[in-house]
Design an enzyme around this catalytic site. Structure first.
Site, PDB file in Angstrom:
ATOM      1  N   SER A 197       0.895  -1.159  -0.046  1.00  0.00           N
ATOM      2  CA  SER A 197      -0.046   0.084   0.030  1.00  0.00           C
ATOM      3  C   SER A 197       0.785   1.086   0.108  1.00  0.00           C
ATOM      4  O   SER A 197       1.676   1.348  -0.876  1.00  0.00           O
ATOM      5  CB  SER A 197      -0.928  -0.223   1.179  1.00  0.00           C
ATOM      6  OG  SER A 197      -1.753   0.963   1.304  1.00  0.00           O
ATOM      7  N   THR A 198       0.845   2.062   0.927  1.00  0.00           N
ATOM      8  CA  THR A 198       1.807   3.176   1.176  1.00  0.00           C
ATOM      9  C   THR A 198       3.020   3.111   1.068  1.00  0.00           C
ATOM     10  O   THR A 198       3.487   2.061   1.756  1.00  0.00           O
ATOM     11  CB  THR A 198       1.623   3.795   2.303  1.00  0.00           C
ATOM     12  OG1 THR A 198       0.039   4.143   2.583  1.00  0.00           O
ATOM     13  CG2 THR A 198       2.230   5.470   2.488  1.00  0.00           C
ATOM     14  N   HIS A 224      -2.911  -0.969  -3.388  1.00  0.00           N
ATOM     15  CA  HIS A 224      -3.891  -0.011  -2.835  1.00  0.00           C
ATOM     16  C   HIS A 224      -3.758   1.098  -3.870  1.00  0.00           C
ATOM     17  O   HIS A 224      -2.902   2.082  -3.661  1.00  0.00           O
ATOM     18  CB  HIS A 224      -4.050   0.407  -1.711  1.00  0.00           C
ATOM     19  CG  HIS A 224      -4.096  -0.891  -0.593  1.00  0.00           C
ATOM     20  ND1 HIS A 224      -3.990  -0.486   0.825  1.00  0.00           N
ATOM     21  CD2 HIS A 224      -4.698  -2.055  -0.884  1.00  0.00           C
ATOM     22  CE1 HIS A 224      -4.391  -1.907   1.469  1.00  0.00           C
ATOM     23  NE2 HIS A 224      -4.680  -2.699   0.549  1.00  0.00           N
ATOM     24  N   MET A 316       0.205   0.820   5.049  1.00  0.00           N
ATOM     25  CA  MET A 316      -0.725   1.265   6.252  1.00  0.00           C
ATOM     26  C   MET A 316      -1.628   0.259   6.598  1.00  0.00           C
ATOM     27  O   MET A 316      -2.251  -0.364   5.531  1.00  0.00           O
ATOM     28  CB  MET A 316      -1.278   2.796   5.978  1.00  0.00           C
ATOM     29  CG  MET A 316      -1.917   3.369   7.160  1.00  0.00           C
ATOM     30  SD  MET A 316      -2.703   4.685   6.615  1.00  0.00           S
ATOM     31  CE  MET A 316      -1.358   5.639   6.151  1.00  0.00           C
ATOM     32  N   ASP A 319      -3.825  -5.151   6.133  1.00  0.00           N
ATOM     33  CA  ASP A 319      -4.205  -5.933   4.741  1.00  0.00           C
ATOM     34  C   ASP A 319      -3.077  -6.661   4.499  1.00  0.00           C
ATOM     35  O   ASP A 319      -1.880  -6.341   4.366  1.00  0.00           O
ATOM     36  CB  ASP A 319      -4.685  -5.007   3.705  1.00  0.00           C
ATOM     37  CG  ASP A 319      -5.278  -5.660   2.812  1.00  0.00           C
ATOM     38  OD1 ASP A 319      -6.004  -6.552   2.907  1.00  0.00           O
ATOM     39  OD2 ASP A 319      -5.173  -5.280   1.514  1.00  0.00           O
TER      40      ASP A 319
END
Length: 375
Positions: A197-198, A224, A316, A319
């Site tokens: 993600s991030t 994401h 973050m 997940d």
């Protein structure tokens, strides 16, 4: 101590609105504002903020150029405001390439379901970026490579950074190296699944650039990211990597040397059979992440019976943890990125904390480890 923020936008109304939202949080203080990129550079040098929020299109100097100067002269985390259009996606990817760390939609209606949730999301992102700067400074960690992109997260909702316990921090100190990877432990794998993600865009490029065109396994990428961004991101990766990278579509077969990127706003599932195939579906109501690492990982339980290597990179939230748990229950190997090289040590921390990581690697070790393990 409150994190210090500089707000940059050519619209006085938008600057005031963002400042008002951020200042409503006792942990955040807007210490300066700028109407264009040139003013922003001067502001950042003088005020030394913890985070900068930056518009892309501005007079005098645009946000992308400003980010390049800031990263070269006074580096600090930059949060871009983006339009979720095809053109906006290209510009945002360029800004991330210049060194920005994260982005959010400029329209609050695209951030979250209601205005209050959007405000809370903005504050949370700013605090997270400020913490990532503090962690990097206090750990002495080197900055992650930024040859393609900075950190981009796609989902407009989600939990905050997963805390790391003392035991988890100690575990993360014992890092694997590419030279430590035992290929015999990976021999049953039929695919590599990577979730992030991030910070994921730069992490994925750093990993994939090491893989030769003849890499013998298919790769599934779950990042994401909004629907308007994934086609452009897949195209960029394809141009920069030796392997083929493209956005996944229903019916795609898993092939050696092919990396399939989950489409933004959808879920990427694996369906079994003599040859595993991709199925792209809508999300169930209430699903937080679109795409979701957990959902893709869990689909591989049935389709590949756990015969995969699951890799969880910077991001973050948590997940990927439950998907990794399900895969590991059937004998899959699980790798996690270490804390020092993660932009946000949330997703990999969740895997490490749960005792699911077989190996913990720095970002620059993941690609070479894949080559050693499979080539």
């Amino acid at each position: 101590m409150a994190c210090r923020v500089v707000v940059v936008d050519d619209s006085g109304f938008f600057r005031r609105r963002i400042a008002e939202i951020l200042n409503a949080d006792v942990g955040i203080e807007v210490v300066g504002m700028a109407a264009d990129g040139k003013e922003a550079i001067k502001c950042v040098k003088e005020l030394k903020p913890d985070v900068v929020t930056m518009d892309i299109e501005m007079p005098v100097m645009d946000g992308i150029t400003a980010v390049r100067h800031i990263m070269a002269e006074a580096p600090c985390p930059v949060l871009m405001f983006s339009t979720l259009t095809t053109d906006g996606a290209q510009a945002t990817l360029d800004a991330l390439d210049a060194g920005a760390m994260d982005f959010l939609p400029k329209r609050f209606s695209e951030m979250a379901g209601d205005e209050e949730s959007a405000k809370a999301l903005l504050r949370r992102r700013v605090r997270t970026l400020a913490r990532s700067r503090v962690r990097a400074a206090t750990s002495g960690a080197a900055a992650a490579p930024r040859s393609l992109l900075g950190a981009a997260t796609a989902r407009t909702q989600g939990p905050s950074v997963t805390p790391v316990s003392a035991s988890g921090a100690r575990a993360a100190e014992h890092l694997s190296r590419a030279a430590d990877i035992n290929p015999a432990l990976l021999k049953s794998a039929r695919a590599v699944l990577i979730g992030t993600s991030t910070g994921g865009p730069v992490a994925l490029q750093e990993v994939l650039k090491h893989l030769p065109k003849t890499f013998p396994l298919p790769i599934l990428l779950i990042q994401h990211m909004p629907a308007s961004f994934t086609p452009a991101f897949a195209e960029r990766l394809n141009k920069l990597c030796q392997i083929e990278v493209r956005e996944a579509a229903t019916g795609d077969m898993l092939k050696p040397g092919l990396a399939l990127l989950a489409p933004g706003g959808m879920q990427m599932l694996l369906e079994g059979g003599s040859v595993a195939r991709i199925k792209i579906t809508d999300s169930e109501p209430g699903t937080i992440y679109k795409p979701s690492v957990d959902i893709s990982f869990q689909s591989a339980v049935g389709a590949l019976r756990g015969q995969v290597l699951a890799v969880v990179l910077t991001g973050m939230g948590a997940d990927g943890r439950e998907g990794a748990r399900a895969l590991k229950g059937l004998g899959a190997r699980v790798w996690a990125q270490d804390a020092a090289s993660s932009v946000v040590y949330g997703m990999p921390a969740a895997v490490v904390e749960a005792g699911l990581a077989d190996d913990i690697l720095t970002l620059t070790e993941v690609g070479p480890a894949l080559v050693k393990g499979f080539c």
